[in-house]
Design a protein around this motif. Structure first.
Motif, PDB file in Angstrom:
ATOM      1  N   TRP A  56       8.269  16.879 -17.790  1.00 39.27           N
ATOM      2  CA  TRP A  56       8.748  16.387 -19.091  1.00 39.27           C
ATOM      3  C   TRP A  56       8.105  15.025 -19.366  1.00 39.27           C
ATOM      4  O   TRP A  56       8.233  14.110 -18.546  1.00 39.27           O
ATOM      5  N   ILE A  57       7.493  14.891 -20.532  1.00 38.78           N
ATOM      6  CA  ILE A  57       6.895  13.600 -20.902  1.00 38.78           C
ATOM      7  C   ILE A  57       7.244  13.309 -22.366  1.00 38.78           C
ATOM      8  O   ILE A  57       6.911  14.110 -23.247  1.00 38.78           O
ATOM      9  N   ALA A  58       7.911  12.204 -22.617  1.00 37.27           N
ATOM     10  CA  ALA A  58       8.162  11.815 -24.011  1.00 37.27           C
ATOM     11  C   ALA A  58       7.133  10.751 -24.375  1.00 37.27           C
ATOM     12  O   ALA A  58       7.006   9.743 -23.687  1.00 37.27           O
ATOM     13  N   ASN A  59       6.423  10.983 -25.460  1.00 32.74           N
ATOM     14  CA  ASN A  59       5.334  10.080 -25.829  1.00 32.74           C
ATOM     15  C   ASN A  59       5.279   9.896 -27.339  1.00 32.74           C
ATOM     16  O   ASN A  59       4.835  10.796 -28.042  1.00 32.74           O
ATOM     17  N   PRO A  60       5.709   8.723 -27.846  1.00 34.26           N
ATOM     18  CA  PRO A  60       6.346   7.607 -27.155  1.00 34.26           C
ATOM     19  C   PRO A  60       7.667   8.034 -26.510  1.00 34.26           C
ATOM     20  O   PRO A  60       8.294   8.993 -26.939  1.00 34.26           O
TER      21      PRO A  60
ATOM     22  N   ARG B  20      -5.085  17.654 -13.968  1.00 29.94           N
ATOM     23  CA  ARG B  20      -4.711  17.572 -12.562  1.00 29.94           C
ATOM     24  C   ARG B  20      -3.564  18.508 -12.153  1.00 29.94           C
ATOM     25  O   ARG B  20      -3.547  19.007 -11.029  1.00 29.94           O
ATOM     26  N   VAL B  21      -2.604  18.726 -13.055  1.00 26.02           N
ATOM     27  CA  VAL B  21      -1.421  19.495 -12.643  1.00 26.02           C
ATOM     28  C   VAL B  21      -1.762  20.983 -12.492  1.00 26.02           C
ATOM     29  O   VAL B  21      -2.613  21.501 -13.215  1.00 26.02           O
ATOM     30  N   PRO B  22      -1.092  21.669 -11.550  1.00 22.07           N
ATOM     31  CA  PRO B  22      -1.334  23.113 -11.412  1.00 22.07           C
ATOM     32  C   PRO B  22      -0.988  23.836 -12.713  1.00 22.07           C
ATOM     33  O   PRO B  22      -0.077  23.406 -13.431  1.00 22.07           O
ATOM     34  N   GLU B  23      -1.707  24.905 -13.015  1.00 24.35           N
ATOM     35  CA  GLU B  23      -1.470  25.639 -14.271  1.00 24.35           C
ATOM     36  C   GLU B  23      -0.062  26.230 -14.349  1.00 24.35           C
ATOM     37  O   GLU B  23       0.434  26.541 -15.425  1.00 24.35           O
ATOM     38  N   ARG B  24       0.565  26.369 -13.176  1.00 26.51           N
ATOM     39  CA  ARG B  24       1.925  26.904 -13.115  1.00 26.51           C
ATOM     40  C   ARG B  24       2.940  25.946 -13.764  1.00 26.51           C
ATOM     41  O   ARG B  24       4.014  26.365 -14.194  1.00 26.51           O
ATOM     42  N   VAL B  25       2.584  24.674 -13.844  1.00 22.91           N
ATOM     43  CA  VAL B  25       3.543  23.673 -14.352  1.00 22.91           C
ATOM     44  C   VAL B  25       3.437  23.545 -15.876  1.00 22.91           C
ATOM     45  O   VAL B  25       2.380  23.202 -16.411  1.00 22.91           O
ATOM     46  N   LEU B  26       4.535  23.824 -16.544  1.00 24.60           N
ATOM     47  CA  LEU B  26       4.591  23.675 -17.994  1.00 24.60           C
ATOM     48  C   LEU B  26       4.707  22.180 -18.314  1.00 24.60           C
ATOM     49  O   LEU B  26       5.645  21.531 -17.866  1.00 24.60           O
ATOM     50  N   VAL B  27       3.745  21.648 -19.067  1.00 25.91           N
ATOM     51  CA  VAL B  27       3.805  20.225 -19.418  1.00 25.91           C
ATOM     52  C   VAL B  27       4.394  20.119 -20.828  1.00 25.91           C
ATOM     53  O   VAL B  27       3.764  20.529 -21.805  1.00 25.91           O
ATOM     54  N   VAL B  28       5.620  19.613 -20.910  1.00 27.71           N
ATOM     55  CA  VAL B  28       6.286  19.499 -22.209  1.00 27.71           C
ATOM     56  C   VAL B  28       6.078  18.076 -22.716  1.00 27.71           C
ATOM     57  O   VAL B  28       6.626  17.121 -22.164  1.00 27.71           O
ATOM     58  N   LEU B  29       5.265  17.975 -23.754  1.00 29.32           N
ATOM     59  CA  LEU B  29       4.946  16.664 -24.315  1.00 29.32           C
ATOM     60  C   LEU B  29       5.793  16.492 -25.581  1.00 29.32           C
ATOM     61  O   LEU B  29       5.519  17.115 -26.611  1.00 29.32           O
ATOM     62  N   ASP B  30       6.816  15.674 -25.460  1.00 27.52           N
ATOM     63  CA  ASP B  30       7.791  15.472 -26.540  1.00 27.52           C
ATOM     64  C   ASP B  30       7.271  14.357 -27.446  1.00 27.52           C
ATOM     65  O   ASP B  30       7.228  13.190 -27.060  1.00 27.52           O
ATOM     66  N   GLU B  31       6.883  14.760 -28.667  1.00 27.26           N
ATOM     67  CA  GLU B  31       6.266  13.807 -29.597  1.00 27.26           C
ATOM     68  C   GLU B  31       7.179  13.526 -30.795  1.00 27.26           C
ATOM     69  O   GLU B  31       6.730  13.493 -31.943  1.00 27.26           O
ATOM     70  N   ALA B  32       8.460  13.305 -30.504  1.00 28.25           N
ATOM     71  CA  ALA B  32       9.444  13.100 -31.579  1.00 28.25           C
ATOM     72  C   ALA B  32       9.074  11.922 -32.495  1.00 28.25           C
ATOM     73  O   ALA B  32       9.409  11.920 -33.677  1.00 28.25           O
ATOM     74  N   TYR B  33       8.376  10.927 -31.941  1.00 31.58           N
ATOM     75  CA  TYR B  33       8.065   9.721 -32.729  1.00 31.58           C
ATOM     76  C   TYR B  33       6.612   9.683 -33.177  1.00 31.58           C
ATOM     77  O   TYR B  33       6.106   8.632 -33.583  1.00 31.58           O
ATOM     78  N   ASN B  34       5.934  10.806 -33.106  1.00 32.39           N
ATOM     79  CA  ASN B  34       4.497  10.872 -33.406  1.00 32.39           C
ATOM     80  C   ASN B  34       4.129  10.234 -34.752  1.00 32.39           C
ATOM     81  O   ASN B  34       3.120   9.526 -34.851  1.00 32.39           O
ATOM     82  N   GLU B  35       4.941  10.485 -35.777  1.00 33.61           N
ATOM     83  CA  GLU B  35       4.586  10.013 -37.129  1.00 33.61           C
ATOM     84  C   GLU B  35       4.643   8.496 -37.242  1.00 33.61           C
ATOM     85  O   GLU B  35       4.161   7.928 -38.214  1.00 33.61           O
ATOM     86  N   TYR B  36       5.250   7.836 -36.262  1.00 32.81           N
ATOM     87  CA  TYR B  36       5.324   6.367 -36.302  1.00 32.81           C
ATOM     88  C   TYR B  36       4.135   5.708 -35.602  1.00 32.81           C
ATOM     89  O   TYR B  36       4.033   4.484 -35.572  1.00 32.81           O
TER      90      TYR B  36
END
Ligand SMILES: Cc1ncc(COP(=O)(O)O)c(C=O)c1O
Length: 367
Positions: A162-166, A185-201
């Motif tokens: 889980w990554i929130a960015n910002p 770098r991460v194994p393909e088995r790992v789902l990388v959830v990039l949470d971009e709730a603040y992207n528009e800012y």
């Protein structure tokens, strides 16, 4: 026997999410006038909603007796055009919070683990724990995600990062190069959830073209929301963009009508309220500067923010929070779950709201 003991222990041990205090609740508790209360506690848009959005909401009223379109065709079409992705790559949610839960529901469970940063968005540990999965918490670096350490912390049971960015509540931003290195770098088995709730800012030069990365990384899920810059927090609508197979499994665990008809209509129209979003962005930058200047004047440290909020170090944050409440200002203490007991998070409001907050803060620090 207490019937709650019938629920699995990993569910019973979940600490409840602490939402921002509603205006009506504070007014009731302290006998204050609702009209005089300033709420800067939930990272909402102080400008309300745009004109097209309002018109769409009014036009949707006669259809309320009917179930919504469970596939959200109109909104998905609009998002598909906006992002240049196939409709089969889109998952709609009752807020992006719902979409995060869907990712956890589809990819986590007992015997699996998810990795996330210290001080990361509270829903990550909640969604992980509710599935009986193990949370791997990686110490933050300068309050932000230490992506190298997160990649190293991934073990054989890890299926989600889980990554929130910002990130909320720290407002920190990981750069595009750093994120791409993490994805490689991460194994393909790992789902990388990039949470971009603040992207528009984000300033345009800081906005990574993350949608393009979806082609290279089938394990990437991007989540976005209409709750922040689009001003639709109360209607609850967000979405994920992902590889069609990932979107497919997330859609299978989704409630058939998880996004209501008014939210669908409002969000579709909100995408065309470009001027409103542009002004929200510009006013947010101004507001951030105003809050930063005020904090400097008070001699307070703050975490430089890329969101629509600023997290300030005020000392005994719970005490200052309570003193602010008595002055009709609601902000968010980020102690407890977030591990920042000396910090308060304040949402960027209108210029007047920010001014009221800064004056109340100055007085509250002296009490
Ligand atoms: C980082 C982050 N992600 C997701 C959300 C969820 O927002 P919503 O469910 O309203 O889309 C929030 C809300 O504050 C947030 O800060």
């Amino acid at each position: 026997m207490d019937p709650c003991e019938l629920s699995p222990s990993y569910v019973r041990s979940i600490a409840p999410y602490q939402p921002g205090k509603p205006i009506s609740e504070l007014a009731r508790e302290l006998g204050l006038d609702e009209a005089g209360i300033v709420k800067l506690a939930s990272n909402e848009n102080p400008r309300g909603i745009g004109p097209r959005t309002r018109a769409a909401i009014e036009a949707a009223i006669p259809e309320i007796a009917r179930y919504p379109d469970g596939n959200g065709f109109e909104l998905k079409s609009a998002l598909s055009r906006r992002h240049g992705v196939d409709m089969s790559s889109i998952v709609l949610g009752n807020g992006s919070n719902d979409v995060l839960e869907l990712a956890a529901l589809a990819f986590l469970g007992p015997g699996r683990a998810a990795v996330y940063s210290q001080h990361a968005f509270a829903v990550f540990p909640l969604a992980t724990q509710a599935r009986g999965a193990r949370g791997i918490v990686v110490p933050a670096k300068d309050y932000g995600h230490d992506l190298e350490a997160m990649a190293r912390a991934i073990d054989d049971e890890t299926f989600v990062a889980w990554i929130a960015n910002p990130n909320n509540p720290t407002g920190t931003l990981a750069g595009a190069a750093e994120l791409e290195a993490f994805l490689r770098r991460v194994p393909e088995r790992v789902l990388v959830v990039l949470d971009e709730a603040y992207n528009e800012y984000l300033p345009p030069e800081r906005r990574a073209d993350t949608v393009k990365w979806l082609k290279r990384h089938p394990n990437l899920v991007l989540t976005r929301t209409f709750s922040k810059a689009y001003g639709l927090a109360g209607l609850r609508v967000g979405y994920a963009l992902a590889h069609p197979s990932v979107a497919d499994v997330m859609n299978r665990v989704r409630q058939p009508f998880n996004v209501n008809s008014m939210a669908l209509a409002a969000a579709t129209a909100a995408l065309d309220d470009m001027e409103f979003v542009a002004r929200s962005y510009a006013e947010n930058l101004q507001g951030l500067k105003q809050l930063e200047a005020g904090a400097r004047q008070l001699g307070l440290q703050f975490i430089p923010s890329f969101g629509n909020f600023l997290t300030l170090r005020v000392g005994k944050a719970q005490d200052v929070f309570k003193r602010l409440l008595r002055r009709s200002v609601i902000v968010r203490p980020v102690g407890g779950g977030y591990g920042l007991p000396e910090h308060l998070r304040v949402t960027v409001g209108t210029a007047q709201e920010n001014e009221k907050f800064l004056a109340a803060l100055a007085a509250s620090l002296k009490d």
